[in-house]
Write a protein that holds these residues in place. Structure first.
Motif, mmCIF file in Angstrom:
data_model
loop_
_atom_site.group_PDB
_atom_site.id
_atom_site.type_symbol
_atom_site.label_atom_id
_atom_site.label_comp_id
_atom_site.label_asym_id
_atom_site.label_seq_id
_atom_site.Cartn_x
_atom_site.Cartn_y
_atom_site.Cartn_z
ATOM 1 N N LEU A 14 0.827 -1.216 0.000
ATOM 2 C CA LEU A 14 0.000 0.000 0.000
ATOM 3 C C LEU A 14 0.863 1.269 0.000
ATOM 4 O O LEU A 14 0.590 2.216 -0.726
ATOM 5 N N HIS A 16 3.859 1.639 -1.051
ATOM 6 C CA HIS A 16 4.848 1.753 -2.136
ATOM 7 C C HIS A 16 4.223 1.501 -3.492
ATOM 8 O O HIS A 16 4.927 1.253 -4.466
ATOM 9 N N ARG A 17 2.904 1.603 -3.564
ATOM 10 C CA ARG A 17 2.236 1.197 -4.806
ATOM 11 C C ARG A 17 2.575 2.096 -5.998
ATOM 12 O O ARG A 17 2.557 1.653 -7.127
ATOM 13 N N HIS A 18 2.894 3.365 -5.763
ATOM 14 C CA HIS A 18 3.192 4.255 -6.888
ATOM 15 C C HIS A 18 4.693 4.394 -7.148
ATOM 16 O O HIS A 18 5.085 5.091 -8.073
ATOM 17 N N ASP A 19 5.490 3.766 -6.322
ATOM 18 C CA ASP A 19 6.941 3.987 -6.430
ATOM 19 C C ASP A 19 7.461 3.546 -7.795
ATOM 20 O O ASP A 19 7.134 2.452 -8.260
ATOM 21 N N ILE B 162 10.048 11.378 -10.904
ATOM 22 C CA ILE B 162 10.068 10.161 -10.095
ATOM 23 C C ILE B 162 8.828 10.182 -9.189
ATOM 24 O O ILE B 162 8.367 11.253 -8.797
ATOM 25 N N THR B 163 8.291 9.017 -8.914
ATOM 26 C CA THR B 163 7.072 8.954 -8.096
ATOM 27 C C THR B 163 7.305 8.110 -6.843
ATOM 28 O O THR B 163 7.956 7.067 -6.904
ATOM 29 N N PHE B 164 6.797 8.588 -5.743
ATOM 30 C CA PHE B 164 6.822 7.855 -4.480
ATOM 31 C C PHE B 164 5.392 7.725 -3.977
ATOM 32 O O PHE B 164 4.463 8.309 -4.541
ATOM 33 N N THR B 165 5.232 6.975 -2.877
ATOM 34 C CA THR B 165 3.901 6.805 -2.308
ATOM 35 C C THR B 165 3.929 7.279 -0.863
ATOM 36 O O THR B 165 4.869 6.955 -0.128
ATOM 37 N N SER B 166 2.914 8.012 -0.486
ATOM 38 C CA SER B 166 2.884 8.502 0.894
ATOM 39 C C SER B 166 2.510 7.366 1.846
ATOM 40 O O SER B 166 1.664 6.529 1.529
ATOM 41 N N LEU B 240 -2.390 8.854 3.204
ATOM 42 C CA LEU B 240 -1.865 7.504 2.988
ATOM 43 C C LEU B 240 -2.091 7.065 1.544
ATOM 44 O O LEU B 240 -3.184 7.218 0.997
ATOM 45 N N ALA B 241 -1.073 6.524 0.953
ATOM 46 C CA ALA B 241 -1.096 5.925 -0.397
ATOM 47 C C ALA B 241 -1.243 6.936 -1.529
ATOM 48 O O ALA B 241 -1.395 6.541 -2.680
ATOM 49 N N SER B 242 -1.178 8.245 -1.217
ATOM 50 C CA SER B 242 -1.286 9.197 -2.329
ATOM 51 C C SER B 242 0.047 9.262 -3.079
ATOM 52 O O SER B 242 1.119 9.183 -2.472
ATOM 53 N N PRO B 243 -0.030 9.392 -4.405
ATOM 54 C CA PRO B 243 1.217 9.460 -5.186
ATOM 55 C C PRO B 243 1.909 10.814 -5.014
ATOM 56 O O PRO B 243 1.249 11.847 -5.055
ATOM 57 N N ILE B 244 3.209 10.774 -4.799
ATOM 58 C CA ILE B 244 3.996 12.005 -4.665
ATOM 59 C C ILE B 244 4.945 12.045 -5.853
ATOM 60 O O ILE B 244 5.806 11.167 -5.991
#
Lengths: 84, 574
Positions: A14, A16-19, B162-166, B240-244
């Motif tokens: 959850l 790291h889903r967009h990483d 680059i993309t990370f996840t909150s 939580l789970a938002s794309p950064i």
């Protein structure tokens, strides 16, 4: 390895889903594949053995990373995606 | 047994020895050519590398170690004390598009208009580096007719994402860095979006308001940048789970500056759009030329600079004291000499000399670089102004003036004794090299001690001893003026035909005054708004001319006078 093991699998997925940061050496999966002859992996028994050995090596690197990250308060203790 | 004797290679060799003794074929089965031998060898190397890294990491904690010149150690120590080491700064400039006389617009450009998207990538053919259009808006459309010409700003570098996840926690941080050591994330050009919404980038956690959609970006511990989010009280927490998503410009620093104006030196990697929505190759329709220099590219802060600058770091990002102005400009890395001082009215005067090394070509030296390279033009001054406003918060009511340094001309006379085996030409060229290097890396602010140059020149092994003196043009002009006045007065007296009258000396003139020189030590002394320069092209008080050309036979900017030789057998070899 240590980094992922801190979390439940679902929670890790959850958070790291967009990483998309793939530009690092994933030593847990790659280190022996990259350093040994591919011929060795053709033998099934050897393939399984090297897979287990790779995990042990990953633990060695994870432990080194703790020191590497010690001064860097911006990352997790077990951060492993170093680029240099 | 001593514990230090336990090493992986020793254990490995003991196992090999054991196997050799047990199995007669051990030499075949366990050599590095065999599967097990290869695995053991790889394991051994990886283990050794880990140990080496571990040793190096532990040494980082002690700055007194000789190894403490390690870039990462210095940078991390600097980050701890609040300094944000600067990263590469991209060169910027403007290119001009002019319709080619040979192009047929009706067939070549459907719809008669062209639309450029922001950050369209293009490449310079000569240096092979990537540049991006910097439109300041999402896109720009131009109607094109045969006499059209338009100007577009460009910036060196390529935009990446680059993309990370909150994870929904407080003070989340994300590291963005590059594997390529030559490139770096640009100092000013990056942006952060959370769930597709742009978040403001601020400088410090305490700048963030409660639940404000803002974050902090700092130079990272491992290079690149660290993006830090708030804790609710100071800045919002990404859910939580938002794309950064982090967009950043990858810059090549100073190598991105272009000082020549080669026409049509560009290829477009991304193509603009014509009036009918198709892509179009602009180089077929337009002549592209550089309109304003693509300059002010700078490399990341160098190590020695980081060490030296730490005492005057401004932790609160306020630019108030003259030193802080100097600090902000010095960290750009494109000025070899920056001095800032204030007058009685509190106006800060900033005197900056461009880094001549960036302007000279590799074959030229200090003595033949164009004199204009020492001065700032208006365009450069505007850029410094913009940079200061972007780099920190200028204190209210503070005024500053950016000026070029006043050039103060000097001649160097060198008296040397060489060893008997030295060739004069070789000694001369080495001396020129040393002086050139010294003044190209010039970092003195008020005085050039003779000892600086003496120590440089003494290091030439063909030289036994050296003495230096300087002639200051300012000093010569001062005395010449006084002599001239005296001669004028004398000729006036002669005109009166009264032979008994004698000429009184000027009571205000003191022949012992030295301007631009220390009368005792003989050092060069200069004012905060001056920079000393070793150049000829002027006369001294006795009307002796010093040429600007080092190859001239007469007196010139550096005069080497050989006072004798010492037999080579007396050379100290230890």
């Amino acid at each position: 390895m240590y980094y992922k093991e801190q979390y439940l699998d679902e929670l890790y997925e959850l958070t790291h889903r967009h990483d998309d940061d793939k530009n690092f050496v994933d030593y847990e999966k790659d280190i022996l594949n990259r350093t040994l002859s591919p011929k060795l992996f053709e033998n099934d028994r050897m393939f399984n053995f090297l897979g287990r050995l790779q995990r042990l090596l990953a633990i060695l690197f994870d432990n080194v990373n703790i020191i590497k990250n010690f001064k860097n308060y911006n990352v997790d203790k077990y951060y492993y995606k170093h680029k240099n | 047994m001593n514990l230090t004797e336990i090493s992986f290679s020793r254990v490995k060799s003991e196992i090999e020895l054991y196997l050799k003794q047990e199995y007669s074929k051990s030499n075949i089965l366990f050599t590095p050519a065999s599967p097990y031998g290869q695995i053991l060898l790889v394991m051994e190397n990886l283990y050794q590398l880990s140990m080496l890294f571990l040793k190096n990491s532990i040494k980082q904690f002690d700055l007194s170690e000789a190894n403490a010149l390690n870039g990462r150690v210095i940078r991390n120590a600097a980050i701890y004390v609040g300094h944000i080491p600067s990263r590469n700064i991209s060169a910027t400039g403007t290119i001009k598009f002019t319709v080619k006389t040979s192009s047929d617009l009706e067939s070549d450009l459907p719809g008669g208009r062209i639309t450029f998207n922001n950050r369209t990538a293009l490449k310079n053919k000569t240096n092979g580096l990537e540049y991006s259009l910097n439109l300041g808006t999402d896109s720009l459309t131009y109607k094109v007719n045969p006499s059209s010409q338009f100007f577009i700003s460009i910036i060196q570098g390529k935009w990446e994402r680059i993309t990370f996840t909150s994870n929904g926690e407080q003070n989340q941080t994300f590291q963005v860095n590059l594997r390529n050591n030559q490139k770096d994330i640009e100092n000013f050009n990056y942006e952060v979006t959370v769930n597709g919404e742009y978040w403001t980038v601020k400088k410090h956690l305490y700048d963030l308001l409660p639940d404000e959609k803002a974050c902090i970006v700092r130079t990272g511990f491992n290079g690149g940048i660290d993006v830090i989010f708030g804790n609710g009280g100071f800045g919002a927490i990404p859910t939580l789970a938002s794309p950064i998503e982090i967009n950043y410009l990858v810059s090549d620093g100073s190598s991105g500056s272009i000082f020549r104006r080669t026409p049509n030196d560009w290829t477009f990697t991304d193509l603009p759009i014509d009036g009918f929505g198709g892509t179009i190759e602009p180089t077929k329709i337009f002549d592209l030329s550089i309109f304003t220099d693509i300059n002010f590219g700078a490399d990341r802060e160098n190590l020695n600079f980081t060490k030296n600058i730490l005492p005057i770091v401004s932790n609160n990002f306020v630019i108030g004291l003259p030193q802080q102005y100097a600090y902000q400009i010095k960290r750009l890395g494109i000025f070899s000499h920056v001095n800032a001082y204030t007058d009685d009215n509190g106006v800060v005067y900033i005197v900056a000399t461009p880094n001549i090394k960036l302007f000279k070509n590799t074959n030229s030296d200090y003595f033949n670089v164009d004199i204009a390279a020492f001065e700032l033009d208006d365009y450069e001054k505007t850029k410094i102004d913009q940079y200061l406003r972007a780099g920190g918060n200028i204190q209210l009511t503070k005024r500053y003036v950016i000026t070029s340094p006043r050039l103060s001309y000097y001649i160097i006379n060198l008296f040397i004794i060489t060893y008997s085996d030295a060739s004069d030409d070789s000694v001369r060229s080495q001396i020129y090299d040393k002086i050139s290097e010294y003044f190209l890396n010039f970092n003195r602010l008020d005085r050039v001690p003779k000892s600086d140059l003496v120590s440089q020149i003494s290091s030439i092994k063909e030289i036994h001893s050296v003495e230096i003196n300087f002639i200051s043009r300012k000093n010569e002009d001062f005395h010449k003026q006084a002599l001239l006045q005296q001669q004028n007065r004398a000729s006036n007296v002669n005109n009166t035909f009264t032979t008994t009258e004698t000429v009184n000396p000027d009571p205000d003139y003191n022949p012992l005054i030295y301007t631009g020189l220390d009368p005792i030590l003989g050092d060069i002394i200069f004012e905060p708004n001056e920079i000393p320069i070793v150049r000829g092209g002027w006369y001294d008080r006795n009307n002796t001319y010093f040429s600007n050309n080092l190859d001239d036979g007469g007196l010139k900017s550096v005069n080497i006078i050989k006072k004798g030789t010492i037999d080579v057998k007396f050379r100290q070899t230890i």
